[in-house]
Design an enzyme around this catalytic site. Sequence first.
Site, short mmCIF file in Angstrom:
data_model
loop_
_atom_site.label_atom_id
_atom_site.label_comp_id
_atom_site.label_asym_id
_atom_site.label_seq_id
_atom_site.Cartn_x
_atom_site.Cartn_y
_atom_site.Cartn_z
N SER A 193 0.72 -1.10 0.06
CA SER A 193 0.07 0.06 0.13
C SER A 193 0.75 1.03 0.00
CB SER A 193 -0.78 -0.05 1.14
OG SER A 193 -1.67 1.16 1.32
N LYS A 202 -0.76 -1.18 -4.40
CA LYS A 202 -2.31 -0.36 -4.09
C LYS A 202 -1.70 1.08 -3.81
CE LYS A 202 -4.66 0.09 0.53
NZ LYS A 202 -5.23 -0.72 1.48
N GLU A 205 -11.22 0.57 -3.30
CA GLU A 205 -11.36 0.37 -1.92
C GLU A 205 -12.11 1.69 -1.08
OE1 GLU A 205 -7.83 -1.29 -0.04
OE2 GLU A 205 -8.54 -1.05 1.96
N ASP A 247 -13.51 -1.69 3.50
CA ASP A 247 -12.64 -1.86 4.38
C ASP A 247 -13.35 -1.28 5.45
OD1 ASP A 247 -10.66 -1.19 6.64
OD2 ASP A 247 -9.30 -0.31 5.03
N LYS A 306 -9.62 -6.82 8.30
CA LYS A 306 -8.31 -6.27 9.20
C LYS A 306 -8.71 -6.95 10.67
CE LYS A 306 -7.10 -2.12 6.85
NZ LYS A 306 -7.31 -0.40 6.88
O1 OSB Z 1 -7.19 1.87 4.62
O2 OSB Z 1 -5.91 0.26 4.34
C1 OSB Z 1 -6.06 1.33 4.74
C2 OSB Z 1 -2.92 2.37 6.81
C3 OSB Z 1 -3.63 2.86 7.82
C4 OSB Z 1 -5.09 3.15 7.78
C5 OSB Z 1 -5.65 2.55 6.87
C6 OSB Z 1 -5.11 1.87 5.67
C7 OSB Z 1 -3.79 1.75 5.74
C8 OSB Z 1 -3.05 1.17 4.77
C9 OSB Z 1 -1.36 0.61 5.03
O3 OSB Z 1 -3.34 1.08 3.54
C10 OSB Z 1 -1.60 -0.80 4.91
C11 OSB Z 1 -0.19 -1.32 5.41
O4 OSB Z 1 -0.17 -1.49 6.77
O5 OSB Z 1 0.79 -1.12 4.61
MG MG Z 2 -8.25 0.60 3.28
#
Ligand code: OSB
Ligand code: MG
Length: 373
Positions: free
Chosen positions: A135, A161, A213, A238, A262
């Site tokens: 990400s 992503k 997402e 999410d 998560k």
């Molecule tokens: O929306 O997935 C998310 C990090 C903090 C809060 C929300 C998100 C995220 C990430 C990071 O996308 C994912 C990671 O830990 O690399």
């Molecule tokens: Mg997310």
Amino acid sequence: MKVEAVTLREIQMPLVHFFETSFSRTYSRRILLVTVHCEGVNGWGECVAGENPFYSSEWTESAWPTLKQFLAPALIGHDLTSARECVPLMARVRGHRMAKAALENALWDAEAKQKQLPLWKLLGGAKREVQCGVSIGIQDSIEQLLEKIETELAAGYRRIKVKVKPGWDVNVLERIRSRWSDILLSSDANSAYSLDELEHLRKFDQFNLLMIEQPLWDDDIYYHSRLQRELRTAICLDESIHHARDAAAAVETGACRIINIKVGRVGGFTEAKKVHDVCQANNIPVWCGGMLESGIGRAHNVALSTLENFRLPGDVSASKRYWKEDVIAPEVEVTPHGTIIIRDEPGTGYQVREDLIEKLTVRKETIRAVAGK
Ligand code: OSB
Ligand code: MG
């Protein structure tokens, strides 16, 4: 497995590189760790709440007193035969899922160690190798983002992503696709759009994305189903999915075609498994999301990702992408073909570096049974 005491601590860890989403930029994490002390076995869990209540209503400062005053006291003194038995004991507390998950997952770790089983097996996992994606946050310039993508592709990651928001979306995706026409690419809006922007969101369809997402409100399912009917691109939820019932409602209404699990957001491994099962029964692929975890939460994400329906690469990537030095040994490492090999030692397979954790700790408190209880 008698729960004798619970230790809460806050550690502070600077990120190797800032992480920016549509809601905020983070330079350094304030991570709440939970240790359960059970008859000579210690289990570790991580609360994935952020430094602010911008991703969800929970944050580091809401989790601490909730754990101290309600969740830990609800468990202390109980003799559990398995970690999942803690769920009904904490059910009186509404919400606060990330706080609950930290405690429940610490108990799963303790149970795995006590039973001398790898956590992934205890969870019912099947895979011995899991697929990794990355990400990538919003950067100061598109050039900087392209450079990051290049680095991650070279490292072998199987899905890129990118975070999007109005003003950093179609223009960015255009640049990415003109350079890499066929990589597995997805986008994450973290609720940055509304249904009024439908015509704008339709433009995402030209980029052959694996998913978009959480385009709409963090607490919404219904309007995502309206949007999904209008888009060719698969929506992945999410923020909106808090438990298996939300997942079922999302499937029933057609609000998404993919779900991000998560473990903190859904309140712990027990509920994460239920969400997984609902999705599997409905042929909805899931993948494991990340919350910029330290090694403790990261190791838990790796174990969860071994369940069968985690069919898409997760946001579970190498420790070194986040930390100069992680709190586990070995660190989480990713193979040149973008996978993590599952470890077979009892527990997570990763050793908690208590000496380092002690150095990073800024506050610590142990909760024990009160006399007479
Ligand atoms: O929306 O997935 C998310 C990090 C903090 C809060 C929300 C998100 C995220 C990430 C990071 O996308 C994912 C990671 O830990 O690399
Ligand atoms: Mg997310």
